[in-house]
Design a protein around this motif. Structure first.
Motif, PDB file in Angstrom:
ATOM      1  N   ALA A  98       0.797  -1.007   0.106  1.00  0.00           N
ATOM      2  CA  ALA A  98       0.185  -0.134   0.034  1.00  0.00           C
ATOM      3  C   ALA A  98       1.015   1.278   0.094  1.00  0.00           C
ATOM      4  O   ALA A  98       2.350   0.916   0.175  1.00  0.00           O
ATOM      5  N   ARG A  99       0.192   2.522  -0.218  1.00  0.00           N
ATOM      6  CA  ARG A  99       1.026   3.519  -0.349  1.00  0.00           C
ATOM      7  C   ARG A  99       0.017   4.668   0.647  1.00  0.00           C
ATOM      8  O   ARG A  99      -0.995   4.447   0.492  1.00  0.00           O
ATOM      9  N   GLN A 100       0.659   5.384   1.240  1.00  0.00           N
ATOM     10  CA  GLN A 100       0.481   6.390   2.244  1.00  0.00           C
ATOM     11  C   GLN A 100       0.381   7.645   1.399  1.00  0.00           C
ATOM     12  O   GLN A 100       1.610   8.228   1.444  1.00  0.00           O
ATOM     13  N   PRO A 101      -0.478   8.228   0.966  1.00  0.00           N
ATOM     14  CA  PRO A 101      -0.445   9.598  -0.014  1.00  0.00           C
ATOM     15  C   PRO A 101       0.101  10.689   0.990  1.00  0.00           C
ATOM     16  O   PRO A 101       0.904  11.401   0.438  1.00  0.00           O
ATOM     17  N   ARG A 102      -0.426  10.719   2.041  1.00  0.00           N
ATOM     18  CA  ARG A 102       0.280  11.873   2.878  1.00  0.00           C
ATOM     19  C   ARG A 102       1.800  11.942   3.113  1.00  0.00           C
ATOM     20  O   ARG A 102       2.357  13.105   3.113  1.00  0.00           O
ATOM     21  N   LEU A 103       2.069  10.844   3.362  1.00  0.00           N
ATOM     22  CA  LEU A 103       3.671  10.848   3.602  1.00  0.00           C
ATOM     23  C   LEU A 103       4.507  10.372   2.435  1.00  0.00           C
ATOM     24  O   LEU A 103       5.648  10.301   2.297  1.00  0.00           O
ATOM     25  N   ASP A 104       3.487  10.192   1.451  1.00  0.00           N
ATOM     26  CA  ASP A 104       4.272   9.773  -0.002  1.00  0.00           C
ATOM     27  C   ASP A 104       5.468   8.375   0.437  1.00  0.00           C
ATOM     28  O   ASP A 104       6.442   8.756   0.041  1.00  0.00           O
ATOM     29  N   ARG A 105       4.892   7.339   0.931  1.00  0.00           N
ATOM     30  CA  ARG A 105       5.864   6.082   1.011  1.00  0.00           C
ATOM     31  C   ARG A 105       5.005   5.266   1.023  1.00  0.00           C
ATOM     32  O   ARG A 105       3.659   5.075   1.074  1.00  0.00           O
ATOM     33  N   MET A 106       5.859   3.975   0.678  1.00  0.00           N
ATOM     34  CA  MET A 106       5.121   2.560   0.309  1.00  0.00           C
ATOM     35  C   MET A 106       5.405   1.988   1.858  1.00  0.00           C
ATOM     36  O   MET A 106       6.380   2.193   2.792  1.00  0.00           O
ATOM     37  N   VAL A 107       4.159   1.162   2.123  1.00  0.00           N
ATOM     38  CA  VAL A 107       4.142   0.466   3.328  1.00  0.00           C
ATOM     39  C   VAL A 107       3.708  -0.982   3.183  1.00  0.00           C
ATOM     40  O   VAL A 107       3.212  -1.351   1.921  1.00  0.00           O
ATOM     41  N   ALA A 108       3.840  -1.843   3.908  1.00  0.00           N
ATOM     42  CA  ALA A 108       3.296  -2.983   3.912  1.00  0.00           C
ATOM     43  C   ALA A 108       2.229  -3.204   4.931  1.00  0.00           C
ATOM     44  O   ALA A 108       2.240  -2.676   6.410  1.00  0.00           O
TER      45      ALA A 108
END
Length: 818
Positions: A98-108
């Motif tokens: 998934a991607r966190q748009p607010r932080l612009d980072r990929m996460v699991a």
């Protein structure tokens, strides 16, 4: 440990994965841009592995396909995340990228399906895992950003790791000891931190050790960790009573026998299993061999690994920090010392499948046999080892038809102590011929010689010759004690006369004979060790470039024999010439030949990629130190060119011994120039290659004309040298000599290899032209010649002789003879 070392290791592992696992899950089918740090490797397998069940307890239910939430369900439950795809699922969870748009980072995103969330114990365990990981903030532990419950799903938002797990890396290729010594201390550091926070992992295994794109090591899946409270009574343990958490081959004995009493030393045991597997490629099951028997590590490392694998946890290292300190103590040794100790304590056996006379064609052993506790014995047609028995045997103790070693016993024996029909060594005992420092035999020669016929500094026998002589019948030498003192060697018995001549001819040769004999003893065990590693990695079953095969090192053997023969020939020439025959030309030719041998000895290991990155030997430019691959590529190019030129220099040195007086002055300068051209041409060729093969960019293809010029220039240099000093072509303008047709073309030798009556030679006439004549007689200062059918003879000094006509390669009237 310096981070740049880990980063370099990560790059190596990722490149190996792509080369060895091209069809593995997670490899992209389409080409990737050059900026992709994985070279096309999809990190999905990593998080899938992290999601796999690790607790193996009875309270874990299988997660079926129908239990998996859909992407739409997850997207609806987590509106703050952009759900991209399912990475994988395990026994109690599913992992989405998934991607966190607010932080612009990929996460699991790790979630618990709704159907399992209601199962007693699952939700509580899942929340506990989040709390455990949230307490751990370390660069080598997978970070948990958030956890909780949303839309009916328990979840963990975790760091998304771009990379591979250790299991994938191990499947791609066996780790070198240096790589293992790089990874394990980092894991110790992470575990020491976790233990200091009261957290145990309890499932250390290759699947839970991740290597990211930057080469960093990260430990994943503390989901079954036991949290100790301040009093250490385990009151917060939430799994079923007595549950055995872990993966069987990696579990400490107490995890199986007394799971309720497990402490941090169980992680040390598991890490020891991983360490052993990295070093040997095997699990330490049953009666397992020491790491030094399977890998290039020394006995000190055996002690560290065995201590970590002790059944009694009180015998193990008492902390991960202590484990790290012990490993780094060995790793901090200079590389040459580590390699020396590794070779000293190594143990292996190589046996060829082919047989001859009922024996393996080749049998090579080293070290102690773990089944007997004694030194291994090599038994084969060709045998190499500490103890070797075969038709041809090399070893500390060697026995065979031909034996060479510290103690050699055979028909022909060569060694420190040699016993045989013919023996050569420090102490030589022979039935027929003994040659050595102390020699005893029927025919004996050496420093102290005892035999029927003896020759030496101190010689005693029936017939003897030497410095101090004791003879029963006849003797000759410095101080002679014998019934008959010979005044001249002509009076000596035939065998004694032959022995004296043999000793005179082989005196200097004996100093060279050890060189070719020592090389197989060193070379073959080196090759066998790497051949075993090569076969263990599956190299024999896949197409492999020649420079990646251990057999490339065997080219050192014929090269060493070639250099030995060149030096032996030079030594024999010096012996035959004697003091009166040694001239300035002889010294110059000898120097040229020796320089050629030195260049060959230095260049061939570079060409064969046997010289690792170092600061004193090889092409040491800044770009060559960027990676091992670049180092080997550049030095292989330089070594290949320099080795080719070195052969030309050796040949030029040999030709120098046969130069006619007319060519000697020009030869000296030309040979020195050839040496300089050899080095300069090799350097320039290497720099051109580096320019055409820039780091990180596609190779530049040169124009065909430029490539042809590059091949023609060396040919012109060598052609000029050959034409001027070895052989040349001549066109015959007049047919005055019998058998020589007008207009024919001849090849003439410019070397003084001997002249005989009737030879057709070319000489410089006083008119400045080249004339032909026949040899009538050879004199010390020149040749007696005659021309055509004239009976008149004339003398021609050596400085006018150009060379001897060898044969005609073209004649308008058909073949002719000189």
């Amino acid at each position: 440990m310096p981070r740049n070392e880990v980063s370099g290791l990560g790059c190596i592992i990722l490149c190996n994965l792509r080369r060895h696992l091209p069809h593995a899950a997670g490899i992209m089918d389409t080409p990737t841009p050059s900026s992709d740090p994985f070279h096309g490797l999809n990190p999905a397998d990593l998080m899938a592995a992290a999601a796999m069940p690790t607790d193996g307890g009875a309270d874990t239910l299988p997660l079926t396909q129908r239990d998996l939430p859909t992407l739409a369900e997850i997207a609806a439950a987590f509106p703050d995340l952009e759900i991209q795809d399912l990475i994988g699922h395990g026994g109690m969870s599913a992992v989405f990228r998934a991607r966190q748009p607010r932080l612009d980072r990929m996460v699991a995103l790790k979630v618990l399906p709704k159907s399992l969330a209601a199962t007693p114990g699952f939700a509580e365990r899942f929340t506990r895992e989040g709390r455990v990981l949230a307490r751990l903030s370390h660069p080598n532990i997978v970070t948990v950003h958030d956890f909780g419950e949303s839309g009916g799903f328990c979840f963990l938002v975790m760091e998304y790791v771009d990379g591979v797990n250790l299991r994938q890396a191990m499947r791609a290729g066996r780790f070198t000891p240096e790589q293992a010594l790089t990874i394990i201390p980092v894991m110790c550091e992470a575990l020491q931190y976790a233990h200091s926070q009261g957290v145990l992992h309890r499932d250390i295994k290759p699947e839970n050790i991740l290597l990211d794109a930057k080469g960093r090591v990260k430990i994943a899946d503390f989901g079954i960790a036991k949290i100790l409270d301040e009093n250490g009574d385990g009151g917060m343990m939430l799994t079923q009573s007595g549950a055995k958490l872990g993966t069987a081959p990696y579990m400490a004995p107490e995890q199986i026998e007394k799971p309720g009493s497990v402490d941090h030393r169980a992680d040390i045991y598991s890490l020891g299993v991983v360490f052993y597997e990295m070093l040997t490629g095997e699990l330490p099951l049953g009666r397992f061999a020491a790491p030094s028997e399977k890998s290039a590590v020394n006995g000190n490392m055996d002690e560290v690994v065995f201590r970590a694998l002790a059944k009694d946890r009180a015998m193990r290292q008492q902390s991960a920090g202590e484990f790290k300190t012990q490993i780094e103590g060995i790793a901090s040794m200079p590389p040459q010392m580590r390699r020396s100790l590794a070779l000293r304590f190594s143990s292996f056996e190589y046996k060829s499948k082919r047989t001859l006379l009922g024996w393996p064609l080749l049998h090579i052993t080293s070290g102690i046999d773990p089944t007997t506790g004694r030194k291994r014995t090599a038994r084969g047609f060709f045998a190499f080892g500490d103890r070797a028995v075969g038709v041809v045997a090399f070893g500390g103790y060697a026995r065979g038809l031909f034996a060479c070693g510290g103690m050699a016993v055979g028909v022909c024996a060569l060694g420190g102590m040699s016993i045989g029909l013919i023996s050569w060594g420090g102490f030589a005992l022979a039935l027929l011929l003994a040659y050595g420092g102390l020699s005893v035999g029927f025919l004996s020669a050496g420093g102290l010689a005892l035999g029927w016929d003896a020759v030496g500094g101190f010689a005693a026998g029936v017939h003897a010759y030497g410095g101090q002589v004791y003879a029963l019948v006849s003797g000759m030498g410095g101080q002679v004690h014998a019934p008959h003192v010979m005044r001249n060697l002509i009076e000596a018995p035939p065998l004694l006369l032959w022995l004296v001549r043999f000793t005179n001819q082989t005196g200097l040769v004996a100093s060279w004979i050890w060189l070719p004999m020592m090389i197989p003893s060193v070379l073959m065990p080196w090759w066998a060790r790497r051949q075993l590693e090569f076969e263990a990695q599956g190299g024999a079953q896949r197409p492999t470039a020649w420079h990646e095969r251990p057999s490339r090192v065997l080219w050192l053997l014929p090269a060493a024999i070639l250099m030995f023969l060149a030096l032996l020939w030079m030594t024999i020439h010096w012996v035959h010439a004697g003091q009166s025959g040694l001239t300035a030309q002889t010294f110059i030719a000898s120097a040229i030949e020796i320089v050629g041998c030195v260049l060959a000895a230095l260049s061939l290991p570079l060409w064969l990629r046997l010289v690792p990155m170092n600061s004193f030997y090889g092409v040491r430019l800044p770009s060559t130190f960027l990676s091992d691959e670049r180092w080997y590529d550049v030095n292989a190019v330089f070594g290949r060119h320099l080795f080719g030129w070195s052969l030309a220099v050796i040949a030029a040195g040999i030709a120098g011994f046969y130069q006619l007086p007319r060519h000697q002055d020009a030869y000296s300068w030309a040979a020195i120039t050839l040496k300089l051209v050899a080095v300069a041409a090799s350097v320039v060729s290497t720099l051109v290659w580096m320019h055409r093969h820039p780091v990180g960019r596609p190779a530049i293809k040169p124009h065909r004309l430029i490539r042809n010029i590059e091949m023609i220039l060396p040919a012109l240099v060598l052609g000029y040298f050959i034409k001027a000093f070895i052989c040349a072509s001549y066109s015959i303008p007049h047919g005055n000599e019998p058998g020589v047709a007008k207009g024919s073309r001849w090849l003439a030798s410019r070397l003084n290899t001997g002249f005989a009556a009737g030879d057709l030679i070319a000489y410089a006439h006083e008119s400045g032209q080249t004339w032909l004549a026949r040899v009538v007689a050879v004199e010390p200062k020149g040749l007696q010649l005659k021309r055509g059918s004239s009976p008149e003879k004339f003398f021609m000094p050596w400085d006018k002789i150009i060379g001897k006509m060898l044969f005609s390669y073209y004649s308008p009237n058909g073949p002719t003879q000189p």
